[in-house]
Scaffold this motif. Structure first.
Motif, PDB file in Angstrom:
ATOM      1  N   GLU A 179     -13.841  -6.342   7.932  1.00 20.15           N
ATOM      2  CA  GLU A 179     -13.300  -6.697   9.233  1.00 20.15           C
ATOM      3  C   GLU A 179     -11.832  -6.303   9.342  1.00 20.15           C
ATOM      4  N   PHE A 180     -11.420  -6.029  10.559  1.00 20.84           N
ATOM      5  CA  PHE A 180     -10.043  -5.677  10.867  1.00 20.84           C
ATOM      6  C   PHE A 180      -9.134  -6.885  10.668  1.00 20.84           C
ATOM      7  N   VAL A 181      -7.956  -6.626  10.074  1.00 21.12           N
ATOM      8  CA  VAL A 181      -6.960  -7.681   9.896  1.00 21.12           C
ATOM      9  C   VAL A 181      -5.715  -7.401  10.741  1.00 21.12           C
ATOM     10  N   SER A 182      -5.156  -6.198  10.571  1.00 25.00           N
ATOM     11  CA  SER A 182      -3.904  -5.904  11.259  1.00 25.00           C
ATOM     12  C   SER A 182      -3.666  -4.398  11.267  1.00 25.00           C
ATOM     13  N   VAL A 183      -2.836  -3.949  12.194  1.00 23.92           N
ATOM     14  CA  VAL A 183      -2.452  -2.547  12.260  1.00 23.92           C
ATOM     15  C   VAL A 183      -1.015  -2.457  12.752  1.00 23.92           C
TER      16      VAL A 183
ATOM     17  N   PHE B 201       0.016 -13.952   9.033  1.00 21.18           N
ATOM     18  CA  PHE B 201       0.204 -12.674   8.354  1.00 21.18           C
ATOM     19  C   PHE B 201       1.196 -11.820   9.138  1.00 21.18           C
ATOM     20  N   THR B 202       1.955 -11.004   8.410  1.00 18.81           N
ATOM     21  CA  THR B 202       2.895 -10.072   9.040  1.00 18.81           C
ATOM     22  C   THR B 202       2.757  -8.705   8.390  1.00 18.81           C
ATOM     23  N   ILE B 203       2.525  -7.703   9.224  1.00 16.46           N
ATOM     24  CA  ILE B 203       2.445  -6.330   8.731  1.00 16.46           C
ATOM     25  C   ILE B 203       3.778  -5.639   8.966  1.00 16.46           C
ATOM     26  N   SER B 204       4.163  -4.798   8.027  1.00 12.46           N
ATOM     27  CA  SER B 204       5.406  -4.031   8.173  1.00 12.46           C
ATOM     28  C   SER B 204       5.253  -2.731   7.399  1.00 12.46           C
TER      29      SER B 204
ATOM     30  N   CYS C  81       0.870  -1.178   0.000  1.00  7.56           N
ATOM     31  CA  CYS C  81       0.000   0.000   0.000  1.00  7.56           C
ATOM     32  C   CYS C  81       0.902   1.222   0.000  1.00  7.56           C
ATOM     33  N   VAL C  82       0.817   1.985  -1.083  1.00  2.00           N
ATOM     34  CA  VAL C  82       1.647   3.181  -1.219  1.00  2.00           C
ATOM     35  C   VAL C  82       0.779   4.413  -1.007  1.00  2.00           C
ATOM     36  N   ALA C  83       1.309   5.364  -0.261  1.00  2.00           N
ATOM     37  CA  ALA C  83       0.584   6.603  -0.012  1.00  2.00           C
ATOM     38  C   ALA C  83       1.112   7.704  -0.907  1.00  2.00           C
ATOM     39  N   HIS C  84       0.197   8.469  -1.461  1.00  2.00           N
ATOM     40  CA  HIS C  84       0.544   9.613  -2.284  1.00  2.00           C
ATOM     41  C   HIS C  84      -0.095  10.862  -1.693  1.00  2.00           C
ATOM     42  N   GLY C  85       0.635  11.944  -1.726  1.00  2.00           N
ATOM     43  CA  GLY C  85       0.064  13.221  -1.315  1.00  2.00           C
ATOM     44  C   GLY C  85       0.497  13.691   0.059  1.00  2.00           C
ATOM     45  N   ARG C  86       0.885  12.759   0.908  1.00  2.04           N
ATOM     46  CA  ARG C  86       1.312  13.145   2.255  1.00  2.04           C
ATOM     47  C   ARG C  86       2.116  12.010   2.857  1.00  2.04           C
ATOM     48  N   THR C  87       3.094  12.341   3.674  1.00  2.00           N
ATOM     49  CA  THR C  87       3.863  11.296   4.324  1.00  2.00           C
ATOM     50  C   THR C  87       3.005  10.540   5.337  1.00  2.00           C
ATOM     51  N   LEU C  88       3.257   9.243   5.438  1.00  2.00           N
ATOM     52  CA  LEU C  88       2.520   8.398   6.376  1.00  2.00           C
ATOM     53  C   LEU C  88       3.226   8.260   7.715  1.00  2.00           C
ATOM     54  N   THR C  89       4.324   8.973   7.851  1.00  2.00           N
ATOM     55  CA  THR C  89       5.180   8.764   9.015  1.00  2.00           C
ATOM     56  C   THR C  89       4.429   8.818  10.334  1.00  2.00           C
ATOM     57  N   TYR C  90       3.475   9.718  10.469  1.00  2.00           N
ATOM     58  CA  TYR C  90       2.799   9.875  11.756  1.00  2.00           C
ATOM     59  C   TYR C  90       1.394   9.289  11.766  1.00  2.00           C
ATOM     60  N   TYR C  91       1.163   8.327  10.867  1.00  2.00           N
ATOM     61  CA  TYR C  91      -0.111   7.645  10.823  1.00  2.00           C
ATOM     62  C   TYR C  91       0.072   6.174  11.172  1.00  2.00           C
ATOM     63  N   ALA C  92      -0.820   5.640  11.981  1.00  2.00           N
ATOM     64  CA  ALA C  92      -0.907   4.195  12.098  1.00  2.00           C
ATOM     65  C   ALA C  92      -1.527   3.676  10.799  1.00  2.00           C
ATOM     66  N   MET C  93      -1.076   2.519  10.365  1.00  2.00           N
ATOM     67  CA  MET C  93      -1.565   1.952   9.103  1.00  2.00           C
ATOM     68  C   MET C  93      -2.207   0.600   9.373  1.00  2.00           C
ATOM     69  N   GLY C  94      -3.385   0.425   8.820  1.00  2.16           N
ATOM     70  CA  GLY C  94      -4.109  -0.817   9.049  1.00  2.16           C
ATOM     71  C   GLY C  94      -4.502  -1.503   7.762  1.00  2.16           C
ATOM     72  N   TRP C  95      -4.793  -2.775   7.886  1.00  3.86           N
ATOM     73  CA  TRP C  95      -5.374  -3.569   6.800  1.00  3.86           C
ATOM     74  C   TRP C  95      -6.709  -4.124   7.277  1.00  3.86           C
ATOM     75  N   PHE C  96      -7.686  -4.024   6.408  1.00  8.84           N
ATOM     76  CA  PHE C  96      -9.005  -4.609   6.619  1.00  8.84           C
ATOM     77  C   PHE C  96      -9.315  -5.493   5.430  1.00  8.84           C
TER      78      PHE C  96
END
Length: 123
Positions: free
Chosen positions: A46-50, A68-71, A22-37
């Motif tokens: 449903e929630f998968v991982s964060v 599964f492994t999130i990174s 998952c690539v973010a465009h428009g703003r840095t993701l540095t200060y965001y938690a990132m999740g997968w549903f």
């Protein structure tokens, strides 16, 4: 505004692996938690991982824990979901999302969503 773009979905046999990105465009993701549903046909999303913004904290749903492994790579503005030992019940559209909350598990805690990528696991 943040635009999230998922990739890496596809079809795989039971027991196989896929890695979603998952690539973010428009703003840095540095200060965001990132999740997968994920959302399977005729089911609610449903929630998968964060993963926390620094990458030091992760959470998983019981259904994917151990498989599964999130990174994340903040330098690349990208978050990953490595999916191993896939099962037919993992078949769904997978969405990534960004949140300003720490380790959010609820949909309404997320500020930005991607369009989703289809994962199909055959038996």
């Amino acid at each position: 505004q943040v635009q999230l773009v998922e990739s890496g979905g596809g079809s795989v046999q039971s027991g196989g692996s896929l890695r979603l990105s998952c690539v973010a465009h428009g703003r840095t993701l540095t200060y965001y938690a990132m999740g997968w549903f994920r959302q399977a046909a005729a089911k609610e999303r449903e929630f998968v991982s964060v993963i926390s913004w620094g990458g030091t904290s992760t959470l998983y749903s019981d259904s994917v824990k151990g498989r599964f492994t999130i990174s994340r790579d903040n330098a690349k503005n990208t978050v990953y979901l490595q999916m191993n030992s896939l099962k037919p019940e993992d078949t769904a559209v997978y969405y990534c999302a960004a949140s300003r909350w720490p380790n959010p598990r609820q949909e309404d805690e997320y500020n930005y969503w991607g369009q989703g990528t289809q994962v199909t696991v055959s038996s």
